[in-house]
Each structure stands twice: as C-alpha cells, then as structure tokens.
Scaffold this motif. Sequence first.
Motif, PDB file in Angstrom:
ATOM      1  N   UNK A   1       0.830  -1.208   0.000  1.00 51.52           N
ATOM      2  CA  UNK A   1       0.000   0.000   0.000  1.00 51.52           C
ATOM      3  C   UNK A   1       0.862   1.255   0.000  1.00 51.52           C
ATOM      4  N   UNK A   2       0.315   2.266  -0.642  1.00 51.44           N
ATOM      5  CA  UNK A   2       1.029   3.533  -0.676  1.00 51.44           C
ATOM      6  C   UNK A   2       0.996   4.183   0.685  1.00 51.44           C
ATOM      7  N   UNK A   3       2.144   4.442   1.268  1.00 53.41           N
ATOM      8  CA  UNK A   3       2.199   5.038   2.593  1.00 53.41           C
ATOM      9  C   UNK A   3       2.710   6.465   2.553  1.00 53.41           C
ATOM     10  N   UNK A   4       3.096   6.924   1.365  1.00 52.47           N
ATOM     11  CA  UNK A   4       3.698   8.251   1.275  1.00 52.47           C
ATOM     12  C   UNK A   4       2.676   9.367   1.221  1.00 52.47           C
ATOM     13  N   UNK A   5       1.417   9.020   0.960  1.00 54.79           N
ATOM     14  CA  UNK A   5       0.382  10.032   0.927  1.00 54.79           C
ATOM     15  C   UNK A   5       0.262  10.672  -0.438  1.00 54.79           C
ATOM     16  N   UNK A   6      -0.735  11.568  -0.546  1.00 53.60           N
ATOM     17  CA  UNK A   6      -0.970  12.252  -1.799  1.00 53.60           C
ATOM     18  C   UNK A   6      -1.659  11.360  -2.809  1.00 53.60           C
ATOM     19  N   UNK A   7      -1.709  11.838  -4.034  1.00 55.80           N
ATOM     20  CA  UNK A   7      -2.307  11.060  -5.104  1.00 55.80           C
ATOM     21  C   UNK A   7      -3.826  11.123  -5.098  1.00 55.80           C
ATOM     22  N   UNK A   8      -4.422  10.185  -5.827  1.00 56.02           N
ATOM     23  CA  UNK A   8      -5.872  10.085  -5.965  1.00 56.02           C
ATOM     24  C   UNK A   8      -6.362   8.847  -5.243  1.00 56.02           C
ATOM     25  N   UNK A   9      -7.392   9.008  -4.420  1.00 53.56           N
ATOM     26  CA  UNK A   9      -8.068   7.885  -3.792  1.00 53.56           C
ATOM     27  C   UNK A   9      -9.427   7.759  -4.474  1.00 53.56           C
ATOM     28  N   UNK A  10      -9.727   6.580  -5.025  1.00 61.17           N
ATOM     29  CA  UNK A  10     -11.005   6.396  -5.707  1.00 61.17           C
ATOM     30  C   UNK A  10     -11.787   5.257  -5.076  1.00 61.17           C
ATOM     31  N   UNK A  11     -13.103   5.285  -5.302  1.00 59.38           N
ATOM     32  CA  UNK A  11     -13.976   4.237  -4.774  1.00 59.38           C
ATOM     33  C   UNK A  11     -15.108   3.994  -5.758  1.00 59.38           C
ATOM     34  N   UNK A  12     -15.308   2.732  -6.141  1.00 56.93           N
ATOM     35  CA  UNK A  12     -16.441   2.353  -6.977  1.00 56.93           C
ATOM     36  C   UNK A  12     -17.050   1.075  -6.416  1.00 56.93           C
ATOM     37  N   UNK A  13     -18.333   0.837  -6.724  1.00 60.50           N
ATOM     38  CA  UNK A  13     -19.012  -0.298  -6.119  1.00 60.50           C
ATOM     39  C   UNK A  13     -19.804  -1.153  -7.077  1.00 60.50           C
ATOM     40  N   UNK A  14     -19.620  -0.959  -8.387  1.00 57.10           N
ATOM     41  CA  UNK A  14     -20.345  -1.733  -9.390  1.00 57.10           C
ATOM     42  C   UNK A  14     -19.388  -2.120 -10.518  1.00 57.10           C
ATOM     43  N   UNK A  15     -19.806  -3.074 -11.338  1.00 54.49           N
ATOM     44  CA  UNK A  15     -19.003  -3.435 -12.510  1.00 54.49           C
ATOM     45  C   UNK A  15     -18.837  -2.222 -13.411  1.00 54.49           C
ATOM     46  N   UNK A  16     -19.928  -1.503 -13.649  1.00 48.99           N
ATOM     47  CA  UNK A  16     -19.833  -0.311 -14.502  1.00 48.99           C
ATOM     48  C   UNK A  16     -18.908   0.727 -13.882  1.00 48.99           C
ATOM     49  N   UNK A  17     -18.954   0.867 -12.559  1.00 50.10           N
ATOM     50  CA  UNK A  17     -18.074   1.816 -11.889  1.00 50.10           C
ATOM     51  C   UNK A  17     -16.613   1.436 -12.049  1.00 50.10           C
ATOM     52  N   UNK A  18     -16.326   0.128 -12.035  1.00 50.70           N
ATOM     53  CA  UNK A  18     -14.959  -0.349 -12.244  1.00 50.70           C
ATOM     54  C   UNK A  18     -14.482   0.011 -13.651  1.00 50.70           C
ATOM     55  N   UNK A  19     -15.379  -0.093 -14.628  1.00 49.78           N
ATOM     56  CA  UNK A  19     -15.050   0.275 -16.008  1.00 49.78           C
ATOM     57  C   UNK A  19     -14.760   1.770 -16.100  1.00 49.78           C
ATOM     58  N   UNK A  20     -15.608   2.582 -15.459  1.00 53.02           N
ATOM     59  CA  UNK A  20     -15.387   4.035 -15.480  1.00 53.02           C
ATOM     60  C   UNK A  20     -14.079   4.386 -14.770  1.00 53.02           C
TER      61      UNK A  20
END
Length: 382
Positions: A1-20
């Motif tokens: 896991x990234x421990x350095x911080x920063x960047x983008x954190x994303x969250x999706x909960x569907x197959x379509x969301x995974x595609x997006x």
Amino acid sequence: MNASGGGLFLSCGEISGDIYAAGIVRALRSLGYDGPVSGMGGPRASEAGTEIFRDFRELHLMGISDVLPAIPRLLRLRKELVERVFEIRPDALLVIDSPDFHLPFVSSLRKKGWKGPVIYAVTPTVWAWRPGRVKKLARDVDLCLPLFSFEHEFLLRSGVASAWSGHPLTDEFASFIPRKEEPGRIALLPGSRRSEITRLLPPLLECARLLRERGFHPVFSIAPGLSPELRSWMVHALKDEDVWEEDGRSLLSSSIAAAGASGTASVEAMMLGRFMAVLYRGSFLSWLAWKTLVNTRFISIPNIIAGEEVYPEFIQERATGLNVFHALERFLRGGEYACHVRRSLALAKEAMGTTGAFRFWAGRIEEYLSAGETSRKRMVRS
C-alpha cells in the motif's frame, strides 16, 4: 500500500463503476499524471494501475434480503475507507456511482474534518428521485461529473458544481464496427438480472411467436457474464429459440429493431439508431415505490433525453407480447411514424455529447490533483 500520501483515492461499487474507474485512470496517465492512485475497485481499475485497497464486489448486493444482514459489514467497510483516506491524505477523492454507499461515506469524511476535494463521477439520479440528495451533493462534493446533459443542467440549476462534455459511450460507438444488418432479424433482450429475466421472458417468448408467424426472425440475447446457473436456466427456457451469447450491442447492430428491458440496452439501441420497444415488470412493492417516489415521465433514458416517448414503454400489466409485437409492427410498416422515430433518435444521439469524456473527466480531476496547497484551499469550501 502507498504510505507516502498524496495522489488520488477512488472508490467504486459496481461493474460499470470499475469500467469508469479504469477509463479515468488511463486518461489521467495519458495526460501525464504520475502520482499514486489507490482505493476500492475491481480488476479493470487494477489493470489500469490502481492499487486496490478493497474489492468493489464487497458492495455487490442483490436485494433487501441481502442488504439487511450486510449492514454491519458495510458500516465496517465505510469506517475502514474513511480511516484509509485520513491515513494517506490524498490530494483528491473520486467516488463513482453507488450513492447509497458513497454519499454516507463522503458525509462521514466531512464530519471527521476532511477538507480535501471530492469529485463524484456518475452522479446519483437526483433528477428522478430522492431529490433531497441534492443538498448532500452541494454540501459535501466539490465537483460532479454526470453522464448526461440533462443531469448536468439539473445539477447546475440546483446549485451543485457540475462539468459535462459527453457520455463515455460516444467514444465506444465512434470506434464500434457494426455487424451486417440481417433482414427480418429482431433482437429480444430480456436483461441481465435474474428478476427482470424471469419477468420479461414470458412476454418476449409470446412476442417471438407472433413475429415468426409474420415472417420475422426473433433472436434472444443471453447476456455475457451471467452466473452459470442463470445461464443454464435461460438456455433451457430458450431451447426452441435462436439465441445470441455475444455482446448485445453486436446483436442490436445486426437487427432491424429490438424489444427488451430498459437500461443500457436502450441507450445502445439509440446510439445505433435502432427502434426498441421497452418493457418493465417489477414486484408490486418496487412499482409502488417507483410511482410514489420517481419524478420522471419515462423509464428509458432515450425517452428522457428526447422528451417524448420515442421508444414505446410497456410497464407492468401492459408488458405483454401482443403489445410489444404491435409496437414493432407499427414501426416496421414505415411511413411518417418510422421517419419521426429515426429523426428523434438522431437528435437524442447528438445530445450524448462529444467524444473524449474520460479525457475531459481526467482533465477536471487533474486540476485538483496538481493544484498547490494554497490553490487547493481556494478550490474547496472553507
């Protein structure tokens, strides 16, 4: 896991969301963004370079009987994601679809003091139902990235920050090579969820019989990705019918018209300029909830975009094979009705916007990711 911080954190909960999510991450990389991306996603987001903290399938619930026992687990999952955000302190947070989980998740972050930017892609259908969610979007989300222009306009009128240029499907269909149209072929699409398949198959089978009697060639779609059990059940139920087990888009492109479940198939039919009769049959309680809570005239997106019933909608007791057959027959006779449908579909397709939706979304997200601390504070609410 990234421990350095920063960047983008994303969250999706569907197959379509995974595609997006995958499309967005790839577009970010193409724009030159080289920061870390992590969060809750699936195999497609992972392949695109996302470091997966939790698998999105933990949210994949089928109905109320699944949801109630899962509530403690979902609350723990939300707590873990909140803790993870505060641990890595990303430059921005991106949530995709799944509003029943993501709106409380973002609210929890805000209540715990999270001041960073939040972007919501594939926003809740507040234009159709549960309009009270608009206040939550305005309070907790810095930018919405909806799929459709009418959603974008609704959000702006409601005081929610929104950006839109087009639907990701415009890119897919710009490069899609359609199959050769087969004379007389009618695509019948009973859907991909067990509940809609079991309710829509009987009227579609009746419609298929009537179509064959008039010399047409009905072909049933068995959606890819069904569970082995459901696929086996469908194969048996359709043992006397012609079936298609490739993607429904190819079947639609090779057909002269279609009938089936509302949803993605109706949007794909619109993009291909194909006429479709739309069916909906739900349980009494689900239909009662729809009639009571939903604030829209139509159930299919093409009709909502067009502002008229371009695709005939047969709902509940009207979803019969005979009604669907008559609708198809009326269109296939040609004349002014068919010409009007084709004109309306062309206008609705134009309303899907320009190509490059993922790149547009990524560009807006990257503005938050690349902003310096002082600029970022100006971009988010005080």
